[in-house]
Motif scaffolding. Structure first.
Motif, mmCIF file in Angstrom:
data_model
loop_
_atom_site.group_PDB
_atom_site.id
_atom_site.type_symbol
_atom_site.label_atom_id
_atom_site.label_comp_id
_atom_site.label_asym_id
_atom_site.label_seq_id
_atom_site.Cartn_x
_atom_site.Cartn_y
_atom_site.Cartn_z
ATOM 1 N N ARG A 182 0.831 -1.219 0.000
ATOM 2 C CA ARG A 182 0.000 0.000 0.000
ATOM 3 C C ARG A 182 0.857 1.256 0.000
ATOM 4 N N LEU A 183 1.878 1.250 0.854
ATOM 5 C CA LEU A 183 2.743 2.434 0.928
ATOM 6 C C LEU A 183 3.499 2.649 -0.375
ATOM 7 N N THR A 184 3.941 1.544 -0.968
ATOM 8 C CA THR A 184 4.675 1.653 -2.231
ATOM 9 C C THR A 184 3.861 2.422 -3.262
ATOM 10 N N HIS A 185 2.591 2.100 -3.345
ATOM 11 C CA HIS A 185 1.762 2.666 -4.408
ATOM 12 C C HIS A 185 1.037 3.935 -4.014
ATOM 13 N N ASN A 186 1.019 4.270 -2.726
ATOM 14 C CA ASN A 186 0.149 5.358 -2.288
ATOM 15 C C ASN A 186 0.755 6.326 -1.271
ATOM 16 N N HIS A 187 2.053 6.275 -1.042
ATOM 17 C CA HIS A 187 2.613 7.113 0.018
ATOM 18 C C HIS A 187 2.412 8.601 -0.267
ATOM 19 N N ASN A 188 2.213 8.931 -1.543
ATOM 20 C CA ASN A 188 2.043 10.343 -1.898
ATOM 21 C C ASN A 188 0.677 10.886 -1.470
ATOM 22 N N VAL A 189 -0.251 10.023 -1.110
ATOM 23 C CA VAL A 189 -1.581 10.514 -0.708
ATOM 24 C C VAL A 189 -1.877 10.216 0.773
ATOM 25 N N LEU A 190 -0.841 9.918 1.531
ATOM 26 C CA LEU A 190 -1.014 9.809 2.976
ATOM 27 C C LEU A 190 -1.453 11.161 3.526
ATOM 28 N N PHE A 191 -2.191 11.155 4.634
ATOM 29 C CA PHE A 191 -2.478 12.398 5.332
ATOM 30 C C PHE A 191 -1.143 13.005 5.779
ATOM 31 N N PRO A 192 -1.077 14.344 5.836
ATOM 32 C CA PRO A 192 0.212 15.016 6.050
ATOM 33 C C PRO A 192 1.071 14.496 7.205
ATOM 34 N N PRO A 193 0.517 14.245 8.402
ATOM 35 C CA PRO A 193 1.424 13.764 9.459
ATOM 36 C C PRO A 193 2.098 12.447 9.073
ATOM 37 N N ALA A 194 1.349 11.579 8.415
ATOM 38 C CA ALA A 194 1.904 10.294 8.009
ATOM 39 C C ALA A 194 2.876 10.470 6.852
ATOM 40 N N ARG A 195 2.562 11.380 5.968
ATOM 41 C CA ARG A 195 3.449 11.639 4.824
ATOM 42 C C ARG A 195 4.791 12.185 5.301
ATOM 43 N N ARG A 196 4.716 13.099 6.272
ATOM 44 C CA ARG A 196 5.968 13.658 6.811
ATOM 45 C C ARG A 196 6.796 12.549 7.460
ATOM 46 N N LEU A 197 6.107 11.688 8.164
ATOM 47 C CA LEU A 197 6.800 10.580 8.830
ATOM 48 C C LEU A 197 7.446 9.657 7.796
ATOM 49 N N PHE A 198 6.703 9.360 6.758
ATOM 50 C CA PHE A 198 7.238 8.514 5.694
ATOM 51 C C PHE A 198 8.507 9.143 5.123
ATOM 52 N N ASP A 199 8.446 10.447 4.883
ATOM 53 C CA ASP A 199 9.605 11.145 4.326
ATOM 54 C C ASP A 199 10.768 11.176 5.319
ATOM 55 N N GLU A 200 10.427 11.301 6.596
ATOM 56 C CA GLU A 200 11.465 11.300 7.649
ATOM 57 C C GLU A 200 12.264 10.021 7.613
ATOM 58 N N CYS A 201 11.555 8.910 7.342
ATOM 59 C CA CYS A 201 12.226 7.609 7.349
ATOM 60 C C CYS A 201 13.284 7.542 6.260
ATOM 61 N N GLY A 202 13.063 8.329 5.217
ATOM 62 C CA GLY A 202 14.095 8.518 4.201
ATOM 63 C C GLY A 202 14.341 7.300 3.344
ATOM 64 N N ALA A 203 15.439 7.370 2.645
ATOM 65 C CA ALA A 203 15.742 6.319 1.680
ATOM 66 C C ALA A 203 16.326 5.093 2.367
ATOM 67 N N ASP A 204 16.553 5.215 3.683
ATOM 68 C CA ASP A 204 17.213 4.106 4.378
ATOM 69 C C ASP A 204 16.361 2.853 4.454
ATOM 70 N N TRP A 205 15.083 3.101 4.462
ATOM 71 C CA TRP A 205 14.282 1.901 4.662
ATOM 72 C C TRP A 205 13.728 1.410 3.342
ATOM 73 N N SER A 206 13.747 0.115 3.221
ATOM 74 C CA SER A 206 13.347 -0.489 1.968
ATOM 75 C C SER A 206 11.916 -0.973 2.066
ATOM 76 N N LEU A 207 11.125 -0.602 1.093
ATOM 77 C CA LEU A 207 9.749 -1.069 1.071
ATOM 78 C C LEU A 207 9.668 -2.530 0.642
ATOM 79 N N HIS A 208 10.805 -3.127 0.346
ATOM 80 C CA HIS A 208 10.836 -4.551 0.030
ATOM 81 C C HIS A 208 11.256 -5.377 1.250
ATOM 82 N N ASN A 209 11.817 -4.724 2.268
ATOM 83 C CA ASN A 209 12.283 -5.491 3.421
ATOM 84 C C ASN A 209 11.079 -5.930 4.250
#
Lengths: 153, 437
Positions: free
Chosen positions: B278-305
């Motif tokens: 879900r996040l892979t395909h839809n992270h751009n439409v998360l509500f802002p607090p969740a979107r900011r959090l997703f962005d905070e996690c950065g490139a370090d985390w793999s959506l495949h892990n």
């Protein structure tokens, strides 16, 4: 005078067969006590944790197979009876039965010695099955015993 | 044992713990190499599909809600949307929003329970949420309170916390009073902060890495994080309309499990549903607090892990609280809990996003208002093939360990899927068979 209610009744169960017993008993006790005793229903034992501080006595009602009599009352504060409770099958979701939920509560420094578990004999827990005849009889017995207990206290 | 003879050693783990329901896993190794991995889910064969036949459509939400004790809303939502599609019913924007609020509540309950009681213990090498609570009492208390808030929403909107009774074809039986929802706001706001704290706590875990390439499949929606609507997106192929689900997804019987295996476009490969997809395909439409959090996690985390699933769930809990606050603030009940509709013969399908992933329903309804036929495809049975595939690839790196440790590591991997095996299920045993020679 304590502002905490003296007792609360929590029916644990689901819509499947005799697993309804806890909910039916809770509803029946509420009706017979004219709303004087808080009675509620949960589907997962973990949901009872928030109510442990709600009363001086917490009465849990749950159906289980293999009970020797129609109704058996066990007190969590009694060491021997706690061991029996620990042996009950963890019918809750994720393997979190009553004993595990109460252990979790203790880990969080919640009181559990005031918990009484009323086990009602059940035989059929399959989805969309009716209450068994034996469970119907056991429900009546449990309600009576519980109401008598609540009236004493 | 003489040369040329095979040695077989069996290792049994009594229980796959901390999953919803039970399941069985058989692993066979020959001369040190994985020969086969079979996950056995014993599904009451299509019991509910048969049970629904001949039932009035008004009974369907109530019946399907009983299929899963953890995800009743997922089954209700998918069933009513499919039947509404069959009858060409258009629900109002208010009904649509309230249904999303119901789903937010279920995601909160289900995800929080999994994060704290089932999955987080694995990151601290403890066997249960009870032991975790001894190390992290404040965090576990936080989780329990968050789950309670999910219960409250379900009680107000669903009619009962224990079993939602307010959902019907066309809408709801009654709309809650505005005050009843507004009273939830302080708890929801607390919940948002708590979910942010949860996600930050989880983001600090030491994540094992298992990020083998995988096909990630989930609903995708251009304007909102998908719950009840969208098309089916994959990172490996073109999007699929939900109407065309059965042209692309095929179920087949396997000998070792009565739960059917699913494949996509005749591809023998598996696919993966759930929060990472879900996040892979839809992270751009998360509500802002969740979107900011997703962005905070950065490139370090793999959506495949696979082991990052707990973080994905944590982010979704933030989204759910944020959306719930928005919905409650905006709520203005009107006089229409349910839209009027006419009965007719019709076929309808729907796919929604249960906490564990995409769930699909199809119904054929009659002009008498009864179900003639139904099909229900839960997410866990769809993920079954992927779990087996992942275990096949994960196990070789573990073979140097003791058998009990191998079994434990397999359980940890399986738990990242949050399999809801009780939507089906029976027994569980992890059986190892090592054949040498």
């Amino acid at each position: 005078m304590s502002s905490v209610p003296s007792a609360i009744v929590i029916g644990i169960g689901s819509d499947h067969g005799d697993d309804r017993v806890g909910w039916i008993v809770s509803d029946a006790v509420e009706k017979l006590c004219d709303g004087a005793i808080k009675c509620l229903k949960v589907k997962t034992p973990i949901d009872l944790i928030e109510w442990l501080d709600a009363a001086d006595q917490v009465h849990l009602v749950d159906a289980t197979a293999g009970v020797e009599s129609e109704v058996r009352r066990l007190r969590y504060g009694c060491e021997e009876q706690r061991k029996l409770i620990a042996k009950l099958p963890p019918n809750g979701t994720h393997g979190f039965g009553v004993h595990r939920a109460l252990e979790l509560a203790e880990s969080l420094d919640r009181r559990t010695d005031h918990v009484h578990l009323w086990l009602v004999s059940g035989s059929s827990f399959r989805p969309f099955t009716s209450l068994s005849q034996s469970a119907c009889s056991a429900i009546d017995r449990c309600v009576q015993l519980l109401v008598d207990e609540l009236r004493i206290h | 044992m003489s040369d040329g003879e095979s040695k077989t050693r069996s290792i049994t783990v009594k229980k796959l713990t901390r999953v919803e329901g039970e399941g069985g896993l058989d692993v066979r190794l020959r001369n040190g190499a994985i020969e086969s991995v079979r996950l056995s889910i014993y599904e009451a064969p299509r019991f509910f599909e048969a049970f629904l036949r001949g039932r009035p459509i008004d009974d369907v939400p109530d019946i399907t809600a009983r299929i899963c004790g953890i995800c009743p809303i997922a089954y209700q939502m998918t069933s009513v949307h499919a039947i509404e599609n069959a009858l060409k019913i258009k629900i109002t924007p208010l009904i649509r929003k309230l249904r999303r609020l119901l789903y937010c509540a279920e995601w909160i309950e289900s995800h929080v329970l999994h994060i704290y009681m089932l999955n987080a213990p694995d990151f601290f090498h403890v066997d249960s949420g009870i032991e975790l609570a001894k190390q992290f009492p404040e965090e576990v208390e936080r989780g329990l309170r968050m789950k309670q808030i999910g219960n409250r929403i379900l009680e107000v909107l669903g009619g009962r916390a224990i079993h939602p009774v307010n959902v019907r074809v066309g809408g709801f039986y009654r709309l809650p009073a505005r005050d009843a929802l507004l009273r939830l706001l302080p708890d929801l706001q607390w919940g948002l902060e708590a979910s942010l704290a949860t996600a930050r706590w989880v983001a600090g875990f030491d994540f094992p890495v298992f990020d083998e390439p995988v096909e990630l499949v989930a609903l995708q929606h251009p304007e909102e994080y998908p719950m009840n609507e969208g098309h089916i997106a994959s990172n490996r192929r073109q999007t699929i309309k939900v109407d065309d689900y059965e042209s692309h997804f095929t179920e087949s019987q396997v000998a070792h499990s009565t739960a059917l295996h699913s494949t996509l476009d005749g591809d023998s490969n598996s696919y993966f549903l759930g929060p990472l997809a879900r996040l892979t395909h839809n992270h751009n439409v998360l509500f802002p607090p969740a979107r900011r959090l997703f962005d905070e996690c950065g490139a370090d985390w793999s959506l495949h892990n696979r082991f990052s699933s707990i973080l994905a769930r944590s982010i979704e809990v933030v989204h759910a609280f944020a959306e719930a606050i928005d919905s409650v603030r905006d709520y203005r009940p009107d006089a229409t809990p349910c839209v009027a509709y006419s009965l007719c013969d019709g076929d309808g399908v729907a796919a929604t996003e249960a906490p564990r992933g995409l769930i699909f329903h199809r119904y054929h309804v009659t002009r008498e208002g009864e179900v003639a036929e139904s099909k229900i495809v839960p997410p866990t049975s769809q993920n079954q093939r992927q779990i087996e595939s992942d275990l096949c690839r994960y196990l070789p790196g573990l073979l140097g360990h003791e058998d009990s440790e191998i079994a434990r590591q397999c359980e940890k991997l399986i738990r990242t899927y949050d399999p809801c095996i009780s939507c089906s299920t029976h027994f569980l045993t992890l059986n190892w068979e090592r054949i040498e020679g």
